[in-house]
Design a protein around this motif. Structure first.
Motif, PDB file in Angstrom:
ATOM      1  N   ILE A 168      58.087 -12.328 -19.664  1.00  0.00           N
ATOM      2  CA  ILE A 168      56.263 -12.033 -20.476  1.00  0.00           C
ATOM      3  C   ILE A 168      55.538 -12.583 -19.839  1.00  0.00           C
ATOM      4  O   ILE A 168      55.220 -11.737 -18.972  1.00  0.00           O
ATOM      5  CB  ILE A 168      56.623 -13.024 -21.636  1.00  0.00           C
ATOM      6  CG1 ILE A 168      57.560 -11.942 -22.544  1.00  0.00           C
ATOM      7  CG2 ILE A 168      55.461 -13.363 -22.375  1.00  0.00           C
ATOM      8  CD1 ILE A 168      57.721 -13.122 -23.681  1.00  0.00           C
ATOM      9  N   LYS A 169      55.981 -13.370 -18.743  1.00  0.00           N
ATOM     10  CA  LYS A 169      55.418 -13.864 -17.520  1.00  0.00           C
ATOM     11  C   LYS A 169      54.996 -12.977 -16.585  1.00  0.00           C
ATOM     12  O   LYS A 169      53.740 -13.343 -15.533  1.00  0.00           O
ATOM     13  CB  LYS A 169      55.630 -15.199 -17.024  1.00  0.00           C
ATOM     14  CG  LYS A 169      55.409 -16.338 -17.724  1.00  0.00           C
ATOM     15  CD  LYS A 169      55.640 -17.529 -17.933  1.00  0.00           C
ATOM     16  CE  LYS A 169      57.421 -18.178 -17.336  1.00  0.00           C
ATOM     17  NZ  LYS A 169      57.505 -19.930 -16.513  1.00  0.00           N
ATOM     18  N   THR A 170      56.521 -12.173 -15.878  1.00  0.00           N
ATOM     19  CA  THR A 170      55.370 -11.104 -15.232  1.00  0.00           C
ATOM     20  C   THR A 170      54.661 -10.000 -15.587  1.00  0.00           C
ATOM     21  O   THR A 170      53.555  -9.669 -14.592  1.00  0.00           O
ATOM     22  CB  THR A 170      57.258 -10.592 -14.614  1.00  0.00           C
ATOM     23  OG1 THR A 170      58.407 -11.663 -14.494  1.00  0.00           O
ATOM     24  CG2 THR A 170      57.240  -9.289 -13.951  1.00  0.00           C
ATOM     25  N   ALA A 171      54.655  -9.763 -16.700  1.00  0.00           N
ATOM     26  CA  ALA A 171      53.677  -8.590 -17.643  1.00  0.00           C
ATOM     27  C   ALA A 171      52.416  -9.348 -17.238  1.00  0.00           C
ATOM     28  O   ALA A 171      51.926  -8.723 -16.907  1.00  0.00           O
ATOM     29  CB  ALA A 171      54.487  -8.528 -18.565  1.00  0.00           C
ATOM     30  N   ALA A 172      52.199 -10.586 -17.655  1.00  0.00           N
ATOM     31  CA  ALA A 172      50.636 -11.626 -17.711  1.00  0.00           C
ATOM     32  C   ALA A 172      50.375 -11.559 -16.417  1.00  0.00           C
ATOM     33  O   ALA A 172      49.132 -11.113 -15.728  1.00  0.00           O
ATOM     34  CB  ALA A 172      51.679 -12.757 -18.390  1.00  0.00           C
ATOM     35  N   MET A 173      51.184 -11.549 -15.134  1.00  0.00           N
ATOM     36  CA  MET A 173      51.038 -11.784 -13.731  1.00  0.00           C
ATOM     37  C   MET A 173      49.726 -10.566 -13.492  1.00  0.00           C
ATOM     38  O   MET A 173      49.463  -9.659 -12.423  1.00  0.00           O
ATOM     39  CB  MET A 173      52.122 -12.614 -12.448  1.00  0.00           C
ATOM     40  CG  MET A 173      51.545 -12.861 -11.380  1.00  0.00           C
ATOM     41  SD  MET A 173      50.211 -13.523 -11.599  1.00  0.00           S
ATOM     42  CE  MET A 173      50.486 -15.173 -11.470  1.00  0.00           C
ATOM     43  N   GLU A 174      50.895  -9.666 -13.204  1.00  0.00           N
ATOM     44  CA  GLU A 174      51.401  -8.211 -12.964  1.00  0.00           C
ATOM     45  C   GLU A 174      49.763  -7.635 -13.879  1.00  0.00           C
ATOM     46  O   GLU A 174      48.837  -7.405 -12.382  1.00  0.00           O
ATOM     47  CB  GLU A 174      52.089  -7.042 -13.518  1.00  0.00           C
ATOM     48  CG  GLU A 174      52.997  -6.973 -12.841  1.00  0.00           C
ATOM     49  CD  GLU A 174      52.725  -6.551 -11.407  1.00  0.00           C
ATOM     50  OE1 GLU A 174      52.744  -5.192 -11.367  1.00  0.00           O
ATOM     51  OE2 GLU A 174      53.289  -7.226 -10.273  1.00  0.00           O
ATOM     52  N   MET A 175      49.475  -7.952 -14.891  1.00  0.00           N
ATOM     53  CA  MET A 175      48.155  -7.928 -15.222  1.00  0.00           C
ATOM     54  C   MET A 175      46.856  -8.239 -15.026  1.00  0.00           C
ATOM     55  O   MET A 175      45.743  -8.020 -14.608  1.00  0.00           O
ATOM     56  CB  MET A 175      47.710  -7.904 -16.903  1.00  0.00           C
ATOM     57  CG  MET A 175      46.807  -7.654 -18.347  1.00  0.00           C
ATOM     58  SD  MET A 175      45.363  -8.119 -17.719  1.00  0.00           S
ATOM     59  CE  MET A 175      45.619 -10.316 -19.055  1.00  0.00           C
ATOM     60  N   ILE A 176      46.895  -9.524 -14.689  1.00  0.00           N
ATOM     61  CA  ILE A 176      46.074 -10.315 -13.955  1.00  0.00           C
ATOM     62  C   ILE A 176      45.453 -10.127 -12.155  1.00  0.00           C
ATOM     63  O   ILE A 176      44.460  -9.925 -12.251  1.00  0.00           O
ATOM     64  CB  ILE A 176      45.850 -11.688 -13.856  1.00  0.00           C
ATOM     65  CG1 ILE A 176      44.489 -12.543 -14.051  1.00  0.00           C
ATOM     66  CG2 ILE A 176      47.174 -12.702 -13.113  1.00  0.00           C
ATOM     67  CD1 ILE A 176      43.616 -12.088 -14.131  1.00  0.00           C
ATOM     68  N   GLY A 207      30.907  -6.971 -21.320  1.00  0.00           N
ATOM     69  CA  GLY A 207      31.679  -6.958 -20.327  1.00  0.00           C
ATOM     70  C   GLY A 207      33.695  -6.807 -20.954  1.00  0.00           C
ATOM     71  O   GLY A 207      33.299  -6.898 -22.436  1.00  0.00           O
ATOM     72  N   ILE A 208      34.343  -6.923 -20.190  1.00  0.00           N
ATOM     73  CA  ILE A 208      35.290  -6.885 -20.849  1.00  0.00           C
ATOM     74  C   ILE A 208      36.719  -7.555 -20.406  1.00  0.00           C
ATOM     75  O   ILE A 208      36.556  -8.442 -19.318  1.00  0.00           O
ATOM     76  CB  ILE A 208      36.420  -5.481 -20.354  1.00  0.00           C
ATOM     77  CG1 ILE A 208      35.513  -3.513 -20.671  1.00  0.00           C
ATOM     78  CG2 ILE A 208      38.077  -5.419 -20.908  1.00  0.00           C
ATOM     79  CD1 ILE A 208      35.993  -2.810 -19.912  1.00  0.00           C
ATOM     80  N   ILE A 209      37.415  -8.643 -21.319  1.00  0.00           N
ATOM     81  CA  ILE A 209      37.876  -9.380 -21.377  1.00  0.00           C
ATOM     82  C   ILE A 209      40.116  -8.849 -21.172  1.00  0.00           C
ATOM     83  O   ILE A 209      39.660  -8.405 -22.729  1.00  0.00           O
ATOM     84  CB  ILE A 209      38.255 -10.346 -21.976  1.00  0.00           C
ATOM     85  CG1 ILE A 209      36.492 -11.356 -21.773  1.00  0.00           C
ATOM     86  CG2 ILE A 209      39.592 -11.418 -22.136  1.00  0.00           C
ATOM     87  CD1 ILE A 209      36.581 -12.262 -23.228  1.00  0.00           C
ATOM     88  N   ASN A 210      40.830  -8.560 -20.517  1.00  0.00           N
ATOM     89  CA  ASN A 210      42.080  -8.351 -20.825  1.00  0.00           C
ATOM     90  C   ASN A 210      42.835  -9.580 -21.355  1.00  0.00           C
ATOM     91  O   ASN A 210      43.049 -10.849 -21.135  1.00  0.00           O
ATOM     92  CB  ASN A 210      42.034  -8.270 -19.098  1.00  0.00           C
ATOM     93  CG  ASN A 210      41.856  -6.691 -19.029  1.00  0.00           C
ATOM     94  OD1 ASN A 210      41.245  -5.895 -20.142  1.00  0.00           O
ATOM     95  ND2 ASN A 210      42.070  -5.784 -17.931  1.00  0.00           N
ATOM     96  N   CYS A 211      43.365  -9.272 -22.154  1.00  0.00           N
ATOM     97  CA  CYS A 211      44.163 -10.314 -22.548  1.00  0.00           C
ATOM     98  C   CYS A 211      45.821  -9.892 -22.232  1.00  0.00           C
ATOM     99  O   CYS A 211      46.745  -8.841 -22.413  1.00  0.00           O
ATOM    100  CB  CYS A 211      44.540  -9.861 -24.130  1.00  0.00           C
ATOM    101  SG  CYS A 211      43.089 -10.183 -25.134  1.00  0.00           S
ATOM    102  N   ALA A 212      46.439 -10.650 -21.338  1.00  0.00           N
ATOM    103  CA  ALA A 212      47.802 -10.840 -21.313  1.00  0.00           C
ATOM    104  C   ALA A 212      48.159 -11.750 -23.111  1.00  0.00           C
ATOM    105  O   ALA A 212      47.549 -11.998 -23.407  1.00  0.00           O
ATOM    106  CB  ALA A 212      48.416 -12.391 -20.192  1.00  0.00           C
ATOM    107  N   MET A 213      50.051 -11.284 -22.915  1.00  0.00           N
ATOM    108  CA  MET A 213      51.179 -11.682 -24.091  1.00  0.00           C
ATOM    109  C   MET A 213      51.115 -12.171 -24.589  1.00  0.00           C
ATOM    110  O   MET A 213      51.819 -12.604 -23.151  1.00  0.00           O
ATOM    111  CB  MET A 213      51.171 -10.603 -24.934  1.00  0.00           C
ATOM    112  CG  MET A 213      50.556  -9.125 -25.214  1.00  0.00           C
ATOM    113  SD  MET A 213      49.036  -9.257 -26.391  1.00  0.00           S
ATOM    114  CE  MET A 213      50.397  -9.993 -28.534  1.00  0.00           C
TER     115      MET A 213
END
Length: 409
Positions: free
Chosen positions: A188-196, A154-160
């Motif tokens: 930083i939070k915007t990037a994390a939300m885009e990623m998920i 499986g792949i786990i995606n990391c937010a920073m």
């Protein structure tokens, strides 16, 4: 007294690695090859030189430990290299009996908008490398016949948790330029939300085995609760969750991961049994707090991804495996999964991590099998629950056969 387990048995027994950073687990020779191909400058172009200058047996600090990622991330922004790294990582695990892995990385570290390298491109290239290794292994005759369990991943995606305005990656630099009037933490939070959001989309629309969310990076100053909305989105979309918690901060960070981020597993969790690391002034009885939290985790069978070599390297004060808090996790019956964290940066393998754990605690075969089982029962398997149970059952039956073949009883 627990019997001694041979290296051959520990290597042959089926294993899982659930805390495995792609960008920290390249082959050293592969890194050199990729750097030459992509014209990335390295401090040395020999394996011995890289070990001497960058990927050491021990480090003075977390900062020194993280130094090598500037080179691995640089080469992985070449999509040919990225796919090769994923393929070779699966191969290296299979060579030592690791038949299930959850590969984690931060996709946005590899993205480069100016070169047209977007999120989807990064994810497909990583998946393509892992899928190729899976197909090669699972088409072997003994796997097809059912005498050896298949390989899966499986792949786990990391937010920073944090990144700077320049230098972390072309994507992050571009995002800061686009959102230049936002506070840094908002970016930083915007990037994390885009990623998920992108992770859920690719999982649901294209079937990529993106099985989990993680948040990585510096704990101090960037608490998990600041990413509560990101974890809520994952939770509401049936995406499983792990959190780097208790690696470099007190047990209160673990509590936060569980109660505010809905963590299904914990990455590291070392500080759970180090009450002296608690800094929250509201916690007056630190020993009692730590013990109650440990009991809570054990009762709910929340697994901790234990990375002993990495902890010893990033926290030299621990000193030795015998001083590592794994022994407290074991004696408190917490579900633990033995993991590598970074195969290259820590210069380790899953087999070596088992040997290190066994040097710290005497573990009878039944409990050793339990620890192996946690890697297959507590993983974020891409299939449904019934398929996961069947896979775990097959693996544990194979464990028994391997133990018998090696004279372990």
């Amino acid at each position: 007294m627990t019997q001694a387990y041979s290296h051959a048995f520990l290597k042959a027994m089926p294993k899982a690695d659930l805390h495995l950073h792609l960008d920290g687990s390249l082959r050293p020779a592969g890194l050199i090859e990729m750097a030459k191909r992509s014209k990335v400058e390295l401090p040395s172009y020999t394996v011995e030189g890289l070990y001497d200058l960058v990927f050491k047996e021990s480090y003075q600090s977390l900062g020194e430990y993280l130094n090598g990622f500037q080179y691995t991330c640089a080469v992985l922004r070449d999509m040919e290299n990225l796919e090769q790294a994923a393929y070779e990582l699966a191969q290296d695990n299979l060579a030592e009996g690791v038949i299930y892995i959850e590969v984690r990385f931060a996709p946005q570290l590899m993205m480069d908008p100016a070169r047209g390298i977007d999120f989807d491109t990064v994810m497909h290239r990583v998946n393509r490398g892992l899928a190729r290794a899976k197909a090669e292994y699972n088409n072997q005759s003994d796997v097809l016949a059912g005498t050896r369990p298949p390989f899966d991943y499986g792949i786990i995606n990391c937010a920073m948790r944090m990144f700077g305005k320049k230098g972390f990656s072309p994507y992050y630099t571009h995002l800061f330029q686009m959102l230049r009037d936002h506070e840094p933490k908002q970016v930083i939070k915007t990037a994390a939300m885009e990623m998920i959001r992108a992770s859920v989309r690719l999982r649901d629309e294209e079937g990529l085995p993106i099985v989990g969310l993680d948040i990585a990076g510096q704990e101090m100053g960037y608490p998990a609760h600041e990413f509560k909305e990101v974890y809520e989105f994952a939770h509401q979309n049936f995406m499983l969750k792990t959190v780097h918690a208790g690696e470099a901060y007190g047990a209160e960070s673990i509590f936060e991961a569980l109660t505010l981020c809905y963590a299904d597993r914990l990455g590291h969790g070392y500080s759970l049994f180090s009450p002296e690391m608690i800094q929250d002034p509201r916690i007056t009885d630190k020993e009692e707090y730590a013990q109650r939290l440990a009991s809570f985790i054990a009762d709910r069978r929340i697994a901790i991804e234990v990375c002993m070599t990495s902890n010893l390297q990033t926290n030299p004060a621990i000193g030795s495996a015998q001083n590592h808090n794994f022994k407290h996790m074991y004696h408190n019956r917490i579900a633990t999964v033995i993991c590598t964290d970074n195969r290259l940066v820590s210069r380790t393998t899953v087999t070596q991590e088992y040997e290190l754990a066994l040097s710290a605690v005497e573990i009878p075969l039944k409990r050793l099998k339990d620890i192996v089982a946690y890697g297959f029962k507590k993983n974020f398997f891409a299939g449904d629950y019934l398929a996961k149970r069947a896979y775990a059952k097959q693996v544990l039956q194979y464990f028994d056969r391997v133990a018998e073949e090696h004279g372990v009883s």
